[in-house]
Scaffold this motif. Structure first.
Motif, PDB file in Angstrom:
ATOM      1  N   LEU A   1      -0.651 -21.252  10.056  1.00 21.02           N
ATOM      2  CA  LEU A   1      -1.485 -20.110   9.689  1.00 21.02           C
ATOM      3  C   LEU A   1      -1.874 -20.152   8.219  1.00 21.02           C
ATOM      4  CD1 LEU A   1       0.406 -17.256  11.589  1.00 21.02           C
ATOM      5  CD2 LEU A   1      -1.902 -18.067  12.087  1.00 21.02           C
ATOM      6  N   ASN A   2      -0.956 -20.590   7.375  1.00 14.03           N
ATOM      7  CA  ASN A   2      -1.208 -20.545   5.939  1.00 14.03           C
ATOM      8  C   ASN A   2      -2.020 -21.727   5.424  1.00 14.03           C
ATOM      9  OD1 ASN A   2       0.118 -18.177   4.420  1.00 14.03           O
ATOM     10  ND2 ASN A   2       1.668 -18.742   5.924  1.00 14.03           N
ATOM     11  N   THR A   3      -2.075 -22.823   6.170  1.00 12.14           N
ATOM     12  CA  THR A   3      -2.869 -23.964   5.713  1.00 12.14           C
ATOM     13  C   THR A   3      -4.340 -23.596   5.539  1.00 12.14           C
ATOM     14  OG1 THR A   3      -1.366 -25.616   6.618  1.00 12.14           O
ATOM     15  CG2 THR A   3      -3.652 -26.290   6.308  1.00 12.14           C
ATOM     16  N   PRO A   4      -5.021 -23.062   6.548  1.00 14.17           N
ATOM     17  CA  PRO A   4      -6.417 -22.643   6.331  1.00 14.17           C
ATOM     18  C   PRO A   4      -6.536 -21.460   5.382  1.00 14.17           C
ATOM     19  CG  PRO A   4      -5.697 -22.042   8.539  1.00 14.17           C
ATOM     20  CD  PRO A   4      -4.630 -22.909   7.973  1.00 14.17           C
ATOM     21  N   ALA A   5      -5.507 -20.582   5.347  1.00 12.70           N
ATOM     22  CA  ALA A   5      -5.547 -19.454   4.421  1.00 12.70           C
ATOM     23  C   ALA A   5      -5.532 -19.934   2.978  1.00 12.70           C
ATOM     24  CB  ALA A   5      -4.375 -18.514   4.684  1.00 12.70           C
ATOM     25  N   LEU A   6      -4.716 -20.934   2.684  1.00  9.77           N
ATOM     26  CA  LEU A   6      -4.672 -21.492   1.327  1.00  9.77           C
ATOM     27  C   LEU A   6      -5.978 -22.200   0.984  1.00  9.77           C
ATOM     28  CD1 LEU A   6      -1.015 -22.856   1.285  1.00  9.77           C
ATOM     29  CD2 LEU A   6      -1.941 -21.080  -0.205  1.00  9.77           C
ATOM     30  N   MET A   7      -6.585 -22.841   1.970  1.00 17.26           N
ATOM     31  CA  MET A   7      -7.873 -23.485   1.723  1.00 17.26           C
ATOM     32  C   MET A   7      -8.945 -22.448   1.385  1.00 17.26           C
ATOM     33  SD  MET A   7      -7.995 -26.561   4.528  1.00 17.26           S
ATOM     34  CE  MET A   7      -6.893 -27.970   4.375  1.00 17.26           C
TER      35      MET A   7
ATOM     36  N   LEU B   1      -4.421 -13.746  14.263  1.00 12.25           N
ATOM     37  CA  LEU B   1      -3.693 -13.752  12.986  1.00 12.25           C
ATOM     38  C   LEU B   1      -4.304 -14.752  12.018  1.00 12.25           C
ATOM     39  CD1 LEU B   1       0.044 -13.526  14.132  1.00 12.25           C
ATOM     40  CD2 LEU B   1      -1.283 -11.765  12.931  1.00 12.25           C
ATOM     41  N   LEU B   2      -4.761 -15.888  12.520  1.00  8.68           N
ATOM     42  CA  LEU B   2      -5.377 -16.894  11.659  1.00  8.68           C
ATOM     43  C   LEU B   2      -6.622 -16.332  10.975  1.00  8.68           C
ATOM     44  CD1 LEU B   2      -5.401 -19.870  10.710  1.00  8.68           C
ATOM     45  CD2 LEU B   2      -6.896 -20.361  12.643  1.00  8.68           C
ATOM     46  N   VAL B   3      -7.466 -15.656  11.736  1.00  2.12           N
ATOM     47  CA  VAL B   3      -8.662 -15.033  11.149  1.00  2.12           C
ATOM     48  C   VAL B   3      -8.255 -14.014  10.087  1.00  2.12           C
ATOM     49  CG1 VAL B   3     -10.645 -13.537  11.625  1.00  2.12           C
ATOM     50  CG2 VAL B   3     -10.100 -15.421  13.180  1.00  2.12           C
TER      51      VAL B   3
END
Length: 414
Positions: free
Chosen positions: A353-359, A229-231
């Motif tokens: 999950l959203n922390t790296p997505a926002l980055m 999901l992270l990817v």
């Protein structure tokens, strides 16, 4: 918040009136904290003479700050403090809009918008979804999330012309003050009626499985489905912001008139709402099947933009398909954690999950600009984004496969 098996639970159920009010508050939060930036950027550039890259650096700072606070905000909502966070966040947002309106230097601007970025994590979709997951019965989650996104989908449709109208009568500083009042009087005034900290998180007594340590964020980090999901989330964030921020110059490069380009951009809000409305119709379908279908739309739409760059009817159809899929994907991402990974600790896990997505959202537009510079046209970027979206779809498929396999394993006799 974990609850022991002997606690009595009474799930919150939002009345249709309050759910509509909650949705309207989300519309106002999105319209002020997110969609107001480009119009303010133009006005500030005209007054200060700052380069566009200098102004849009504030947007990157805001997204990064939102990423940094996503996990602690989500964890606090898991503990039942959603009402305090969303109400207080809206009040602070109003104060920061007033501070933004007093900008005289880039440093002041960056500090003010960095603070607004932090508050985006406290009041936009991720926070509202976490409140729903924390306080409402699981049978209501999808309906409530879909309804909130239906309201939020109108944010650009309402606030972009509203801000343009206000800018015709007031300067940008006064408009920012008005947006600050919207956050304090409207958003905070509605969020303060959310369930209090002591309200229960489920509508039933937790099963032994639900009270096991595996629902903690630390457990999630050890699960392959989390990383799949992270990817998916990271690639989606990079694709979505790259395409959105480069679409207008892309259409101009292909020879479309500014009127036709604006027409295509104006389709985005209604197309997203239409996609989310279909989610109401297909509520019986699993998020997994909906997500697979929606994820497959993105590479097809992006390839259509690349293959038919001057065909206005094709571009209109591709834009509608892309944005309808975007609207549904917001719901899919909001429900992926409870349906594929864990129904508890939603805020913290979703924040991770959203922390790296926002980055990825913060840096992807600049990387996309470098791709355009190296290739000399947007065709290469579109094919690259199509490949990214296809990989995103494969990651989501992997998450579904792993989740289903784990479900079978967990049901097997010891």
């Amino acid at each position: 918040m974990q609850m022991s098996a002997n606690e009595t639970n009474h799930a919150a159920e939002f009345s249709p009136v309050f759910l509509s009010a909650f949705g309207f508050a989300q519309l106002c939060s999105w319209g002020t904290l997110y969609y107001a930036f480009p119009q303010m950027a133009v006005a500030m550039g005209a007054e200060f003479g700052w380069a566009k890259s200098e102004i849009y650096a504030a947007l990157t700072i805001g997204l990064l700050m939102s990423a940094l606070v996503s996990v602690p905000v989500g964890a606090a909502i898991d503990k039942g403090y959603g009402r305090s966070i969303m109400t207080g966040g809206s009040v602070l947002a109003g104060i920061l809009f007033f501070a933004w309106s007093q900008t005289q230097s880039q440093l002041w601007f960056y500090v003010a918008f960095g603070g607004i970025g932090c508050l985006q994590a406290a009041v936009l979709y991720n926070a509202s979804f976490a409140v729903v997951a924390r306080h409402c019965d699981t049978s209501k989650t999808r309906d409530y999330v879909t309804t909130l996104t239906l309201w939020g989908g109108f944010a650009s449709t309402v606030f972009i012309p509203l801000i343009e109208y206000l800018m015709g009568y007031f300067d940008w500083r006064q408009v920012l003050m008005a947006l600050g009042l919207v956050n304090i009087l409207v958003c905070a005034g509605i969020y303060c009626f959310l369930p209090r900290a002591g309200a229960a998180c489920t509508g039933k007594t937790p099963s032994p499985e639900e009270t096991m340590p595996k629902t903690a964020p630390a457990w999630a980090l050890r699960q392959p489905v989390f990383w799949a999901l992270l990817v998916c989330f990271v690639l989606y964030g990079a694709m979505e912001t790259s395409f959105r921020f480069h679409l207008y110059p892309l259409l101009g490069e292909n020879g479309l008139s500014s009127e036709n380009a604006v027409f295509i951009l104006a389709l985005f809000g209604p197309a997203q709402v239409a996609g989310r409305a279909f989610m109401k119709i297909f509520q019986t379908r699993s998020i997994a099947s909906v997500g697979i279908f929606v994820a497959s739309v993105f590479p097809l739409a992006l390839v259509a933009f690349a293959l038919f760059p001057q065909s206005f009817p094709v571009l209109v159809a591709a834009a509608i398909a892309y944005e309808a899929a975007t609207g549904i994907m917001t719901i899919v991402m909001g429900l992926s954690v409870p349906e594929l990974l864990s129904r508890t600790s939603y805020g913290a896990i979703n924040g991770m999950l959203n922390t790296p997505a926002l980055m990825s959202k913060a840096f992807a537009p600049a990387i996309a600009a470098l791709v355009w510079s190296s290739s000399g046209s947007y065709a290469g970027l579109l094919y690259g984004l199509a490949a990214v979206s296809a990989t995103m779809m494969l990651a989501f498929l992997a998450a579904i496969f792993i989740s289903n396999r784990n479900s079978i394993t967990n049901k097997a006799p010891a």
